[in-house]
Write an enzyme that holds these catalytic residues in place. Structure first.
Site, short mmCIF file in Angstrom:
data_model
loop_
_atom_site.label_atom_id
_atom_site.label_comp_id
_atom_site.label_asym_id
_atom_site.label_seq_id
_atom_site.Cartn_x
_atom_site.Cartn_y
_atom_site.Cartn_z
CG HIS A 1 25.50 5.02 26.63
ND1 HIS A 1 24.16 4.71 26.78
CD2 HIS A 1 26.08 4.70 27.81
CE1 HIS A 1 23.95 4.24 27.99
NE2 HIS A 1 25.10 4.21 28.63
CG HIS B 1 27.96 5.16 33.40
ND1 HIS B 1 27.18 4.03 33.52
CD2 HIS B 1 29.14 4.86 34.00
CE1 HIS B 1 27.87 3.09 34.15
NE2 HIS B 1 29.05 3.58 34.46
#
Length: 415
Positions: free
Chosen positions: A229, A182
Site C-alpha cells: 500500500h 488491513h
C-alpha cells in the site's frame, strides 16, 4: 480552489510509490542490485493496471522485481512470500534486509489483519474473556471490512508500482489498493476494543490507549513495509475506519440485541448478508476481494445466528451482571490452562468445520451450476461457486464459533 489543488498535490505526493520504496530502504529492505532499472525497461510497454496487476490478468512479473543474474548485496536473504493459491503469480522473491527483527515484526503486523489472527483472536475473546464484547467486535469488524472491500472496487486504485517498490507479499496483490483494509481492521479492532471494554473491564486507560496506538501503528506501517500500500492508502484506511466506528458504535448495542431477541432475526440476517454479498459490487476482472467479502459476511451471519440460538436455548455465555466490572487479577494457572485448552479444542473444531464444508460446497455448487470442477482453482474463481462456497463455509464456521463449540464446552465441563 487553491485548497483543493493543495490537497490534490498532497494526495499525489502520499500516493507516490517512491515514498514506499524510501520507507523500505529506511527499514533496510532492498531488491537485487540493478533490478529497478531492468524492470522499468521491461515495463515501458505495459498496459493499464487492473486489480493490482497488469492488464490481461497476467499478474505481476515473476519474482515481483527480481532479476536473474543481478549482483546482490552481501546480506541477501531469499524468501518465498505468502501467496494466494488462486493466483498465478510466481511466489519466488529475492530481497536483502539489514534487519530480520523488523521483517518479523512487520510480518506480525500484517498477520494482525489476516485470517489466522481472526480465527484465534475472536474465539479466544468469546470463549475465554467476554462473549458480550466479542459479539460486538465482530459486528464492527464485519461492517468495517465490508465497506472497505466495496470501496476498493469502486475507487479501483492500483497497488504501488514495482519497481521502485519491493513486494515482500503477494497474497492480496490481485486486489485494488485504496483504502487499505488491513489499516482499517488494525484501526477499528483496537479502538473498538477500547471503547467497548473500558468501564466493563478494570484496567488503566493509559494501558488501553498505548495498546491501541501500538496495534494500529504496527499494522499500518507493516503494509507500507511489505510494499502492498501507499502512504495515502494507509492514511485513508485509518480515517475511514474511524468514521465507520463513529457511525456504528452508537448502534452496535441495538444490532446485537436485535440479533439475540428478535423472533425472525436469523432469516433477516441470512438474507441481508447474502444480498450484500451478491449485489454490493461487480468486478472488472477476478480478484480475491469478492470471495473475501463473502467470507466476512458469512462469518458475521453465522455468529449472529449462533448468538440467537444461544439466547433461545438459554445458553448464557455473557458474564453475570453481578461480576461486572471484570478484572484480569483473578488469572490463575488453572484458569489459564482451561483457556488454552478451550482455544485448542475449539480451533480444531473450527478448522474441521471449514475443511468439511469446503469439501462439500465446492463440488455441490459446481454440480448445481454445471461448472466443470476438473480445475478447482478456476472453478473457485466463478461467482456461482465462489459466493456460496465462501458464504456457507464461513457461515458454518461462525455458527460453530458461537453455538456448537460453546455447547461442546458445556457438555464436557469446560464452560
Amino acid at each position: 480552489m487553491a485548497v483543493w489543488r493543495r490537497l490534490a498535490r498532497l494526495a499525489a505526493h502520499l500516493q507516490d510509490p517512491r515514498k514506499v520504496a524510501a520507507f523500505q530502504r529506511l527499514c533496510g529492505v532492498e531488491g537485487p542490485s540493478g533490478w529497478a532499472d531492468a524492470e522499468q525497461q521491461r515495463a515501458g510497454g505495459r498496459g493499464a493496471v487492473v486489480n493490482g496487476g497488469p492488464s490481461g490478468g497476467q499478474g505481476h512479473p515473476a519474482g515481483n522485481g527480481s532479476v536473474a543474474g543481478g549482483a546482490g548485496p552481501p546480506q541477501r536473504w531469499r524468501r518465498r512470500p505468502r501467496r494466494n493459491s488462486l493466483t498465478e503469480e510466481d511466489g519466488s522473491q529475492e530481497f536483502s534486509t539489514r534487519s530480520r527483527f523488523l521483517y518479523y515484526l512487520f510480518s506480525l503486523g500484517t498477520e494482525l489483519g489476516n485470517e489466522l489472527f481472526y480465527i484465534l483472536f475472536f474465539p479466544f475473546c468469546i470463549w475465554n474473556l467476554d462473549a458480550w464484547l466479542g459479539r460486538r467486535l465482530i459486528i464492527i469488524w464485519v461492517w468495517v471490512m465490508y465497506l472497505g472491500q466495496c470501496t476498493k472496487d469502486v475507487i479501483r486504485w492500483p497497488r504501488p508500482a514495482s519497481p521502485p517498490v519491493v513486494k515482500l507479499e503477494v497474497f492480496y496483490n490481485s486486489e485494488y489498493s485504496m483504502p487499505s483494509t488491513h489499516a482499517m481492521s488494525g484501526t477499528a479492532i483496537p479502538l473498538a476494543l477500547l471503547l467497548l471494554s473500558y468501564g466493563r473491564w478494570q484496567y488503566p486507560l493509559a494501558f488501553g490507549l498505548i495498546l491501541a496506538f501500538c496495534w494500529c501503528s504496527l499494522v499500518c506501517c507493516s503494509r507500507i513495509y511489505m510494499g502492498m500500500h501507499s502512504i495515502l492508502d494507509v492514511i485513508a484506511g485509518f480515517l475511514y475506519a474511524i468514521l465507520i466506528l463513529v457511525v456504528f458504535h452508537p448502534v452496535v448495542d441495538l444490532i446485537d440485541n436485535f440479533n439475540l431477541t428478535y423472533k425472525y432475526a436469523p432469516l433477516i440476517i441470512i438474507s441481508l448478508h447474502l444480498a450484500l454479498g451478491i449485489f454490493s459490487f461487480t468486478l472488472d476482472t477476478w480478484s480475491t476481494s469478492r470471495g473475501d467479502t463473502a467470507q466476512i459476511l458469512g462469518c458475521g451471519a453465522g455468529v449472529a445466528c449462533g448468538s440467537h440460538i444461544n439466547y433461545i436455548m438459554g445458553l448464557k455465555l455473557d458474564p453475570p451482571p453481578h461480576t461486572l466490572p471484570l478484572s484480569l487479577s483473578s488469572l490463575t494457572v488453572t484458569v489459564f490452562g482451561k483457556a488454552i485448552l478451550r482455544l485448542l479444542i475449539g480451533v480444531i473444531v473450527l478448522l474441521l468445520t471449514k475443511v468439511a464444508m469446503k469439501k462439500a460446497t465446492i463440488p455441490l455448487a459446481c454440480k448445481i451450476f454445471r461448472i466443470p470442477h476438473d480445475d478447482v482453482r478456476k472453478a473457485r474463481q466463478r461467482m456461482e461457486v465462489e459466493l456460496p462456497y465462501r458464504y456457507i463455509t464461513y457461515g458454518m464456521v461462525g455458527f460453530s464459533l458461537m453455538f456448537i463449540v460453546p455447547s461442546l464446552f458445556h457438555f464436557i465441563g469446560l464452560s
